[in-house]
Design a protein around this motif. Structure first.
Motif, mmCIF file in Angstrom:
data_model
loop_
_atom_site.group_PDB
_atom_site.id
_atom_site.type_symbol
_atom_site.label_atom_id
_atom_site.label_comp_id
_atom_site.label_asym_id
_atom_site.label_seq_id
_atom_site.Cartn_x
_atom_site.Cartn_y
_atom_site.Cartn_z
ATOM 1 N N GLY A 75 57.750 -50.654 112.215
ATOM 2 C CA GLY A 75 57.554 -51.959 111.905
ATOM 3 C C GLY A 75 56.433 -52.217 111.025
ATOM 4 N N ARG A 76 56.093 -51.520 109.955
ATOM 5 C CA ARG A 76 55.110 -51.713 109.089
ATOM 6 C C ARG A 76 55.207 -50.457 108.119
ATOM 7 N N ALA A 77 54.454 -50.681 106.983
ATOM 8 C CA ALA A 77 54.288 -49.711 105.874
ATOM 9 C C ALA A 77 52.977 -49.070 106.037
ATOM 10 N N MET A 78 52.862 -47.549 105.925
ATOM 11 C CA MET A 78 51.663 -47.040 106.197
ATOM 12 C C MET A 78 50.717 -47.501 104.905
ATOM 13 N N ASP A 79 49.441 -47.441 104.984
ATOM 14 C CA ASP A 79 48.580 -48.115 104.096
ATOM 15 C C ASP A 79 48.154 -46.779 103.179
ATOM 16 N N MET A 80 48.786 -46.729 102.156
ATOM 17 C CA MET A 80 48.792 -45.572 101.044
ATOM 18 C C MET A 80 47.415 -45.475 100.568
ATOM 19 N N GLN A 81 46.554 -46.632 100.736
ATOM 20 C CA GLN A 81 45.261 -46.636 99.987
ATOM 21 C C GLN A 81 44.159 -46.185 101.085
ATOM 22 N N LYS A 82 44.711 -46.003 102.221
ATOM 23 C CA LYS A 82 43.502 -45.814 103.324
ATOM 24 C C LYS A 82 44.444 -44.604 104.280
ATOM 25 N N ILE A 83 44.646 -43.451 103.692
ATOM 26 C CA ILE A 83 45.151 -42.324 104.465
ATOM 27 C C ILE A 83 43.846 -41.697 105.211
ATOM 28 N N ARG A 84 43.859 -41.532 106.508
ATOM 29 C CA ARG A 84 42.672 -41.130 107.269
ATOM 30 C C ARG A 84 42.639 -39.643 107.771
ATOM 31 N N ARG A 85 44.080 -39.370 107.954
ATOM 32 C CA ARG A 85 43.910 -38.014 108.783
ATOM 33 C C ARG A 85 45.038 -37.051 108.290
ATOM 34 N N VAL A 86 45.151 -35.869 108.054
ATOM 35 C CA VAL A 86 46.198 -34.740 107.921
ATOM 36 C C VAL A 86 45.885 -33.902 108.963
ATOM 37 N N ILE A 87 46.926 -33.572 109.824
ATOM 38 C CA ILE A 87 46.762 -32.638 110.904
ATOM 39 C C ILE A 87 47.905 -31.688 110.980
ATOM 40 N N LEU A 88 47.573 -30.143 110.836
ATOM 41 C CA LEU A 88 48.552 -29.078 110.697
ATOM 42 C C LEU A 88 48.337 -28.462 112.082
ATOM 43 N N PHE A 89 49.331 -28.208 112.873
ATOM 44 C CA PHE A 89 49.081 -27.727 114.265
ATOM 45 C C PHE A 89 50.290 -27.140 114.720
ATOM 46 N N ALA A 90 50.076 -26.110 115.718
ATOM 47 C CA ALA A 90 51.171 -25.494 116.403
ATOM 48 C C ALA A 90 51.215 -25.761 117.845
ATOM 49 N N THR A 91 52.248 -25.787 118.614
ATOM 50 C CA THR A 91 52.315 -26.016 119.911
ATOM 51 C C THR A 91 53.021 -25.045 120.770
ATOM 52 N N GLY A 92 52.443 -24.795 121.943
ATOM 53 C CA GLY A 92 53.160 -23.833 122.435
ATOM 54 C C GLY A 92 53.573 -22.429 122.363
ATOM 55 N N ILE A 93 52.760 -21.968 121.424
ATOM 56 C CA ILE A 93 53.165 -20.474 120.984
ATOM 57 C C ILE A 93 52.752 -19.392 122.058
ATOM 58 N N GLN A 94 53.194 -18.398 121.883
ATOM 59 C CA GLN A 94 53.214 -17.198 123.145
ATOM 60 C C GLN A 94 52.165 -16.484 122.873
ATOM 61 N N GLU A 95 51.681 -16.066 121.777
ATOM 62 C CA GLU A 95 50.626 -15.499 121.556
ATOM 63 C C GLU A 95 49.769 -15.794 120.102
ATOM 64 N N PRO A 96 48.449 -15.610 120.037
ATOM 65 C CA PRO A 96 47.657 -16.071 119.115
ATOM 66 C C PRO A 96 48.430 -15.839 117.777
ATOM 67 N N LYS A 97 48.358 -16.635 116.709
ATOM 68 C CA LYS A 97 48.747 -16.189 115.364
ATOM 69 C C LYS A 97 47.782 -16.791 114.249
ATOM 70 N N THR A 98 47.935 -16.305 113.143
ATOM 71 C CA THR A 98 47.107 -16.753 111.935
ATOM 72 C C THR A 98 47.881 -17.149 110.881
ATOM 73 N N VAL A 99 47.426 -18.103 110.121
ATOM 74 C CA VAL A 99 48.310 -18.709 108.986
ATOM 75 C C VAL A 99 47.162 -19.068 108.021
ATOM 76 N N TYR A 100 47.370 -19.022 106.666
ATOM 77 C CA TYR A 100 46.440 -19.174 105.696
ATOM 78 C C TYR A 100 46.982 -20.244 104.762
ATOM 79 N N LEU A 101 45.934 -21.256 104.691
ATOM 80 C CA LEU A 101 46.342 -22.428 103.665
ATOM 81 C C LEU A 101 45.549 -22.198 102.491
ATOM 82 N N ARG A 102 46.568 -22.269 101.435
ATOM 83 C CA ARG A 102 46.201 -21.795 99.932
ATOM 84 C C ARG A 102 45.948 -23.139 99.213
ATOM 85 N N ASP A 103 46.580 -24.205 99.391
ATOM 86 C CA ASP A 103 46.416 -25.253 98.564
ATOM 87 C C ASP A 103 47.183 -26.620 99.325
ATOM 88 N N ILE A 104 46.446 -27.734 99.113
ATOM 89 C CA ILE A 104 46.807 -28.890 99.555
ATOM 90 C C ILE A 104 46.666 -30.134 98.369
#
Length: 318
Positions: A286-315
């Motif tokens: 029902g609307r367009a996201m305001d690309m001048q006011k991006i507020r949050r970027v979230i990267l997450f996992a859900t319901g994994i069975q054991e702890p894991k590690t990931v490396y973020l190299r660039d964004i």
């Protein structure tokens, strides 16, 4: 020849300043409970707003003029106790409102009081020696400098953030906490499997585990893609969710269909994801996201069975 005001003119001038201080207190008092930065506002506004505690209690001290009743250590002790109690009351009244309780504000309240008391003419500070009075001035001046220096540091930090584009984060930062939330740690470029600075993401078995980028250049206009480089040290595939939203979403009801959501499948080893920003723009229903006011970027996992590690190299944006 030195010019001095007659006693009655000096007293009249002092009363004028006292009245002005009272007006300032009355005008500023409501802002402890209404207005001010919200949880979506950036760190610079929040840091600058905190300095208002110093100004308010300096004005309150000038308006009340407690040195008319006490002098010396009695003046400093009684006034400090009163300001501590008033400050604690304000923080408790703010509990449960949209304002965040910050007990460091009580130190800022005291600094406003102490700054005025220390600036008083030495002759009026009965029972304080000259050395003691100047020592207090130096200490209080240093504390005030530290408070304003913190805000100046945040201003410099935010200026650097505004200059990052097309990058969204500077991976050479030793401390990611002013920019990210979550279980993340910086990894030096000489670490195994790494040829550059990166962030280690520690994922747990809780329902949602990951990290959130909340302090970055907000104006994404003029770019076509979001590029994310991730390294998966595990020997199997696993998925992560990516969420992007603007300020309007943060101020709304946090509806799932009012933001951009997608799934990223990480193969063992390096992974590069390219996301079309037109899809991000058109994601809210029902609307367009305001690309001048991006507020949050979230990267997450859900319901994994054991702890894991990931490396973020660039964004970054392209």
């Amino acid at each position: 020849m030195r010019f001095t005001l007659p006693a009655h003119q000096a007293a009249r001038k002092a009363r004028i300043w006292q009245y002005l201080a009272f007006v300032g207190v009355i005008l500023a008092a409501p802002f402890f409970f209404v207005g001010g930065p919200g949880w979506t506002d950036g760190p610079l506004l929040k840091s600058a707003w905190n300095l208002g505690h110093i100004l308010f209690f300096a004005l309150l001290t000038l308006a009340v003029q407690p040195w008319r009743a006490w002098t010396g250590w009695t003046l400093w002790s009684i006034c400090s106790l009163v300001v501590l109690l008033v400050g604690a009351g304000i923080e408790l009244l703010q509990y449960g409102t949209s304002r965040q309780v910050d007990w460091q504000d009580m130190l800022r309240n005291l600094l406003g009081l102490w700054a005025v008391l220390a600036a008083r003419p030495l002759a009026s500070q009965t029972r304080l020696s000259l050395l003691t009075a100047w020592s207090l001035r130096v200490i209080i001046g240093a504390l005030l400098l530290a408070q304003t220096g913190t805000t100046a540091g945040v201003a410099i930090q935010q200026y650097k953030v505004s200059q990052l584009l097309p990058a969204l984060y500077d991976f050479s930062q030793p401390d990611p906490s002013p920019y990210w939330n979550g279980a993340i740690t910086p990894v030096p470029s000489d670490a195994p499997h790494s040829s550059q600075h990166e962030l280690r993401i520690s994922l747990s078995t809780t329902r949602y585990s990951g990290m959130s980028l909340h302090n970055f250049p907000a104006d994404w206009r003029g770019y076509n893609e979001l590029v994310i480089d991730l390294y998966n040290p595990q020997d199997q595939l696993f998925g992560m969710a990516l969420r992007i939203n603007d300020i309007e979403h943060d101020l709304g009801d946090n509806a799932y269909n009012d933001r951009f959501n997608t799934r990223l499948t990480l193969s063992p080893g390096p992974n590069r994801f390219r996301l079309d920003l037109s899809q991000v723009r058109n994601a809210p229903r029902g609307r367009a996201m305001d690309m001048q006011k991006i507020r949050r970027v979230i990267l997450f996992a859900t319901g994994i069975q054991e702890p894991k590690t990931v490396y973020l190299r660039d964004i970054r944006l392209e």
